[in-house]
Design a protein around this motif. Structure first.
Motif, PDB file in Angstrom:
ATOM      1  N   VAL A 114      58.709  26.446  30.808  1.00  0.00           N
ATOM      2  CA  VAL A 114      59.102  27.643  31.013  1.00  0.00           C
ATOM      3  C   VAL A 114      60.704  28.111  30.532  1.00  0.00           C
ATOM      4  CG1 VAL A 114      59.256  29.811  32.266  1.00  0.00           C
ATOM      5  CG2 VAL A 114      57.409  27.922  32.821  1.00  0.00           C
ATOM      6  N   MET A 115      60.944  28.553  29.285  1.00  0.00           N
ATOM      7  CA  MET A 115      62.117  28.740  28.934  1.00  0.00           C
ATOM      8  C   MET A 115      62.622  30.338  29.478  1.00  0.00           C
ATOM      9  SD  MET A 115      61.990  27.125  25.235  1.00  0.00           S
ATOM     10  CE  MET A 115      60.146  27.648  25.032  1.00  0.00           C
ATOM     11  N   GLU A 116      63.348  30.284  30.744  1.00  0.00           N
ATOM     12  CA  GLU A 116      63.921  31.730  31.060  1.00  0.00           C
ATOM     13  C   GLU A 116      65.008  32.202  30.275  1.00  0.00           C
ATOM     14  OE1 GLU A 116      64.372  30.909  35.238  1.00  0.00           O
ATOM     15  OE2 GLU A 116      62.592  29.744  35.538  1.00  0.00           O
ATOM     16  N   LEU A 117      64.970  33.164  29.633  1.00  0.00           N
ATOM     17  CA  LEU A 117      66.218  33.696  28.874  1.00  0.00           C
ATOM     18  C   LEU A 117      66.528  35.003  29.273  1.00  0.00           C
ATOM     19  CD1 LEU A 117      64.413  32.854  25.254  1.00  0.00           C
ATOM     20  CD2 LEU A 117      66.436  31.760  26.610  1.00  0.00           C
ATOM     21  N   SER A 118      67.917  35.371  29.160  1.00  0.00           N
ATOM     22  CA  SER A 118      68.399  36.409  29.508  1.00  0.00           C
ATOM     23  C   SER A 118      68.133  37.478  28.382  1.00  0.00           C
ATOM     24  CB  SER A 118      69.969  36.296  29.560  1.00  0.00           C
ATOM     25  OG  SER A 118      70.760  37.511  30.063  1.00  0.00           O
ATOM     26  N   LYS A 119      67.959  38.656  29.103  1.00  0.00           N
ATOM     27  CA  LYS A 119      67.657  39.919  28.280  1.00  0.00           C
ATOM     28  C   LYS A 119      68.973  40.780  28.218  1.00  0.00           C
ATOM     29  CE  LYS A 119      63.942  42.283  29.163  1.00  0.00           C
ATOM     30  NZ  LYS A 119      63.017  43.131  29.673  1.00  0.00           N
ATOM     31  N   PRO A 120      69.181  41.336  26.993  1.00  0.00           N
ATOM     32  CA  PRO A 120      70.332  42.283  26.869  1.00  0.00           C
ATOM     33  C   PRO A 120      70.389  43.537  27.843  1.00  0.00           C
ATOM     34  CG  PRO A 120      68.671  42.626  24.927  1.00  0.00           C
ATOM     35  CD  PRO A 120      68.343  41.422  25.728  1.00  0.00           C
ATOM     36  N   ALA A 121      71.542  43.767  28.259  1.00  0.00           N
ATOM     37  CA  ALA A 121      71.739  45.027  29.106  1.00  0.00           C
ATOM     38  C   ALA A 121      70.953  46.111  28.288  1.00  0.00           C
ATOM     39  CB  ALA A 121      73.178  45.104  29.419  1.00  0.00           C
ATOM     40  N   PRO A 122      70.348  47.166  28.861  1.00  0.00           N
ATOM     41  CA  PRO A 122      69.936  48.207  28.213  1.00  0.00           C
ATOM     42  C   PRO A 122      70.929  49.213  27.420  1.00  0.00           C
ATOM     43  CG  PRO A 122      68.611  47.951  30.191  1.00  0.00           C
ATOM     44  CD  PRO A 122      69.812  46.902  30.069  1.00  0.00           C
TER      45      PRO A 122
END
Length: 248
Positions: free
Chosen positions: A235-243
């Motif tokens: 499971v690769m947990e990645l950061s999402k861009p700030a909306p």
């Protein structure tokens, strides 16, 4: 009574000496074990440094060859008015650009630096670019690629490093699956807890026990991510861009 007291004192003294001798022996054994582990660690560091030097030389040679191909392609493209040939030259240049990106990703892994700018990455496009490099190899080995939920998903990070991570995972799967009757690789993307998780697995089973966790963890950590390992998948947990900062 005095004799009993003396025996008790002798017993306590002998017990203390025995404990002291056992402690000294244990200390000596621990020191030998620590020394042995230190030597093994130094050997691994030496091997890794040699690998870094080899990788640096290989990437340099690849860059030289690709630069020559790109330059020659530009020259030929300027001399032709044939649309079909122009299309071929453009395809060659795009292929070379993908090789340059992969080499850059390898150098980022071997010699990490922070010069590559973080950006907001279209996950579907990222996987598409990786498949342009690895897809033919997968097909040659009869391996099916299964993608779920990768459309319209975005992450924050460095493109070349994440491309290198996925490329390495796919190439390792090819090696594991080459002799198996059932061959498939699956990537599932899902929004979870404010981030984006990518589940990676293949038909070999027990993938978590068959990869170098450190290699992939380091790449993810440099991209604000985290690797969770279990027996059947990664499971690769990645950061999402700030909306508020992200615009499509």
């Amino acid at each position: 009574m005095e004799t009993v007291t003396n025996y008790t004192s002798y017993f306590i003294l002998a017990l203390s000496i025995g404990i002291l001798v056992a402690s000294l022996r244990m200390r000596h054994s621990l020191k030998k074990e620590i020394k042995k582990k230190d030597e093994a660690l130094r050997m691994k560091e030496t091997e890794f440094n040699e690998l870094r030097m080899l990788a640096a030389g290989v990437t340099h040679e690849i860059n030289n060859a690709v630069t020559i191909v790109i330059g020659r392609t530009d020259q030929l493209a300027r001399k032709t008015d044939d649309p079909q040939q122009e299309k071929i030259f453009l395809s060659i240049k795009k292929g070379c650009d993908r090789i340059v990106t992969s080499v850059k990703g390898l150098r980022q892994f071997i010699y990490p630096d922070t010069k590559e700018v973080e950006t907001y990455i279209d996950l579907g496009k990222l996987i598409e670019d990786v498949m342009k490099l690895t897809g033919q190899r997968l097909r040659n080995h009869g391996i099916q690629i299964r993608l779920r939920g990768v459309e319209n998903k975005f992450v924050r990070g460095r493109i070349s490093q994440l491309e290198q991570l996925l490329t390495n995972l796919l190439n390792q799967s090819v090696e594991r699956l080459s002799d198996l009757p059932e061959k498939w690789v699956q990537l599932i993307a899902a929004d979870e807890q404010g981030g984006l998780n990518i589940y990676f697995m293949d038909s070999s089973g027990g993938i978590g026990d068959k990869i170098s966790h450190k290699q992939f963890s380091e790449i993810l950590e440099r991209n604000h991510g985290h690797l969770t390992v279990n027996q059947n998948n990664l499971v690769m947990e990645l950061s999402k861009p700030a909306p508020e900062k992200f615009h499509i």
